[in-house]
Structures are given as C-alpha cells and as structure tokens.
Design a protein around this motif. Structure first.
Motif, PDB file in Angstrom:
ATOM      1  N   LEU A 296      -7.612  -4.763  -1.911  1.00 32.56           N
ATOM      2  CA  LEU A 296      -6.807  -3.758  -1.392  1.00 32.56           C
ATOM      3  C   LEU A 296      -7.587  -2.254  -1.398  1.00 32.56           C
ATOM      4  N   ASP A 297      -8.038  -2.131  -2.594  1.00 32.58           N
ATOM      5  CA  ASP A 297      -9.068  -0.993  -2.953  1.00 32.58           C
ATOM      6  C   ASP A 297     -10.168  -0.971  -1.971  1.00 32.58           C
TER       7      ASP A 297
ATOM      8  N   LYS B  95      -8.858   0.191   1.468  1.00 36.81           N
ATOM      9  CA  LYS B  95      -8.514   1.664   1.723  1.00 36.81           C
ATOM     10  C   LYS B  95      -9.655   2.421   1.787  1.00 36.81           C
TER      11      LYS B  95
ATOM     12  N   VAL C 213       0.119   5.919   3.123  1.00 30.47           N
ATOM     13  CA  VAL C 213      -0.790   5.064   2.030  1.00 30.47           C
ATOM     14  C   VAL C 213      -1.351   6.121   1.421  1.00 30.47           C
TER      15      VAL C 213
ATOM     16  N   LEU D  49       0.946  -1.176   0.024  1.00 33.10           N
ATOM     17  CA  LEU D  49       0.091   0.012  -0.055  1.00 33.10           C
ATOM     18  C   LEU D  49       1.039   1.086  -0.167  1.00 33.10           C
TER      19      LEU D  49
ATOM     20  N   TYR E 224      -4.544   7.585  -1.343  1.00 33.66           N
ATOM     21  CA  TYR E 224      -5.693   7.516  -1.554  1.00 33.66           C
ATOM     22  C   TYR E 224      -6.111   8.412  -2.533  1.00 33.66           C
TER      23      TYR E 224
END
Length: 395
Positions: free
Chosen positions: A317-318, A321, A204, A182, A206
């Motif tokens: 993973l998306d 987040k 991380v 990430l 975004y």
C-alpha cells in the motif's frame, strides 16, 4: 436506489421570465393638452443561472424541484415609469455538474468549479414605451413594444464526481476494500458482485500532510459501455479523474486480458479517457507467494506502472501511494490537467439508452404553458397596436 441519498441526475423543467411590455400612454393634464407621450419601458424578465457550490456533493436537493420558474418583468406605466425587473433564479449545483437538453440529448453547459456561474436561460428584454419612439415628425406615437418572450427548456442535470484517482475494475476486485484501507471512508464490503451500488469518495493521506481524493465506482463488466450491469450509469464519474487505477485480482487466470477488457470498455464509452495516466494494481496478493508474483510481473503490460498489493494485510500500500502521487504530480499529467480544463468534450446523450437510466426515476409529464392575461394594463390599449423591436434597437 430508493433508499440512497446519492442522486447523480435529475430532470427539471426550467423557464425564464418574459420581458414586460412597454406602455402606450399620452400625457393629459390641465393646461397642457399636448403633453405628449410618456409611456415607460417594460422590465427585464428574470434569468435562470447555474452556480457551482462546493457545499453540495449530490443533486439530492433538486430531486423534487420539478419546476423552476423565474419572475416575469413588470409592465411599463405612465409618467415614464419603468416596469420592475424580474428576479433571477440561481440553481446551486455541485462542481462537476453537466447539463443536457432532455428532449434532444444535446450538451448545454458545464459547471466545473465552485463559484462558477453559467447562464442557462436568459430572461426576455422589456419592451420600449411610446416615449422612446417620439420623433420630430411623430410627436405622439401611438404604439409601443411588447416584451421579449421567455425561454423554456426541459433539462437533465448529471453529476460527474471530481476526484484525483478513479478506481476501475470488475466486481469483487477489491476496490472498496482498498478505499477503506487507505482512507476513512467506509464503503460497503461483501463477498458478492455489485456490493458497491453508488460512487464513494475517500481522502487518502500522504506524507507531509499531503493528500489526494480517490473515487470508487460500482464494478464494470464486459459490455458495460453498452448498458450491461451498472457501468453505463457510473462510468461518467471517472471521466473527470486525473488518474485511473485499474485493479485486477491476483488469482485471475489472465490479468493482462482482464486489463484489456476494462480498457476496451473505457474506449467504447469515451475514447478520451484513454489519454489519462493509468496505473495497474494487482490485488489480493496475500494469496500469492514471491515466486508467483515475479512470474506474473513478466506477463503484465510494460507501458504502465504495476503494483502488487493486498488491502487486507497492507502489503504494497505504501508503494502504491508513492506511485499514485508520482503519477499525479508528473509534469505530463499536470500539463494535461491544465489543457483539459477548456478542451473537455462532453458527448451528447444517447436518448435510446438514457430512457433505461430514467426508468426508476419516473417521467416528468409534458407541460403546456398558458400565458397570463395580457389585458391587465390600466391604459386603454385596445385601439393601438404593438410593434416588434426595431433591428437597430440596442436597448
């Protein structure tokens, strides 16, 4: 960890400066035999002040600073000369540093943000000269005040990392792999327990150029709150996190049971950590098929968000987040962050277990302080006495 530059606690002997003594002097000049008192006041001793500095992220710069002394105040002189004030000493520490008394284990103070200044040890006030004690009935006082004594303390500086999301999991749960996937952080990754030997931070990214900070700590095992493994030493680094991300591998026999074990360790270490928002991530889901994932979802706790991920393949993973960002910006989480700024309670040190934490750092030898020679004033003071400060003195 002798080869590591990450230093999260140090032990230092600090001492503020003592106040200079006031002068006892009577003015004697030609054609003025009754010149009266003109002894000046002593100077203020220097203080020890902690200052938050975001340019530091560990306590490495203080590792070998075993003694920190502030300057003593100068003595007063004749002709109403005021003694010089001792210089204050500022100790720059990274935000998130907590100070404990090394002898009693009591919490002393906390430096939470950049630029914050906290008075650790106050310097002694300077004594008043005999000029300050003149009255109509005592026009030639033959006494003065000594300066206030210094303050000294053996302190423990302990760093608690500031991050938005803290990772909690057993060894080999995939925490370091997730941080590397990430963020641009490159923690050590290997297929054996306790690969991570020190905390690491990763930023991380975004959407819309937004970001949050994720903290990875060494794996926790059952009994970590009692000193087993590395948990006792590093659990403090997630005390300041806004959100806790629990990570349990998908090939575990009982995911819910492992989650409850981790939760119980946090409860034993600091019950206030259970008030933080929590998210459960089931890792290594590349080993599972869709049917097994749906079966596992029914057995997981329902009181917190659950995300199935695989840091190796990027699966979920998306979604992870999105969930983390939503929980971080939840109204209840923001309110808790605001109220916890002033209500964060730091527990006193358990000195029986802290001795084990310092076994690799070496003990600082006991220091016996010998005061300077008091007979250095140019005035002849052997025939006069010093008095303690008066109760109504406001100087």
């Amino acid at each position: 960890m002798p080869e590591s530059n990450f230093v999260d606690y140090v032990k230092i002997y600090c001492r503020s400066g003592k106040g200079g003594r006031g002068s006892m002097h009577l003015r004697h000049v030609k054609y003025n035999p009754n010149g009266g008192p003109d002894g000046g006041d002593g100077g203020k001793g220097g203080s020890i002040i902690l200052r938050g500095n975001h340019n530091y992220w560990t306590l490495l710069h203080l590792k070998y600073a075993r003694h920190i002394f502030a300057e003593h105040g100068g003595n007063g002189g004749k002709d109403k000369c005021h003694g010089t004030d001792g210089k204050d000493v500022y100790i720059d520490v990274p935000p998130g540093t907590v100070v404990y008394n090394a002898e009693t284990g009591k919490f002393v103070c906390d430096v939470a943000y950049d630029g914050q200044e906290v008075m650790l040890l106050k310097g002694g006030r300077g004594g008043l000269g005999n000029f300050q004690f003149r009255t109509a009935t005592n026009q030639a006082p033959r006494f003065a005040q000594p300066g206030e004594p210094m303050q000294e303390m053996m302190i423990i500086l302990e760093l608690k990392l500031l991050a938005d999301v803290g990772l909690v999991g057993f060894p080999n749960a995939g925490k370091s792999t997730l941080v590397s996937a990430l963020s641009n952080a490159k923690p050590k990754i290997a297929n054996y327990p306790f690969t991570t030997m020190e905390p690491s931070l990763g930023i991380v990214g975004y959407r819309d150029n937004k970001s949050f900070v994720m903290a990875d700590i060494p794996g926790i095992i059952e009994g970590a709150a009692e000193g087993k493994g590395l948990g006792l030493r590093f659990l403090r680094h997630i005390e300041r996190n806004s959100l806790l991300l629990f990570m349990v591998p998908g090939d575990t026999d009982d995911i819910k049971h492992e989650y409850e074990i981790l939760l119980n360790e946090l409860r034993q270490f600091n019950p206030e950590m259970l008030e933080k928002h929590r998210v459960l991530a089931v890792t290594k889901c590349d080993l599972l098929d869709s049917e097994l994932i749906e079966m596992l979802r029914e057995t997981l706790p329902e009181d917190l968000p659950v995300v199935f991920i695989s840091a190796v393949t990027g699966f979920g993973l998306d979604e992870l987040k999105d969930v983390l960002w939503r929980e971080l910006n939840a109204e209840s989480n923001k309110l808790q962050a605001i109220t916890s700024e002033d209500t964060l309670v730091h527990r006193d040190k358990d000195m029986s277990t802290f001795a084990e934490e310092l076994e690799d750092e070496g003990e600082l030898e006991d220091i016996e302080y010998i005061d300077e020679d008091e007979l250095e004033d140019v005035d002849e003071l052997d025939d006069y006495e010093y008095v303690t400060p008066m109760p109504d003195d406001t100087k």
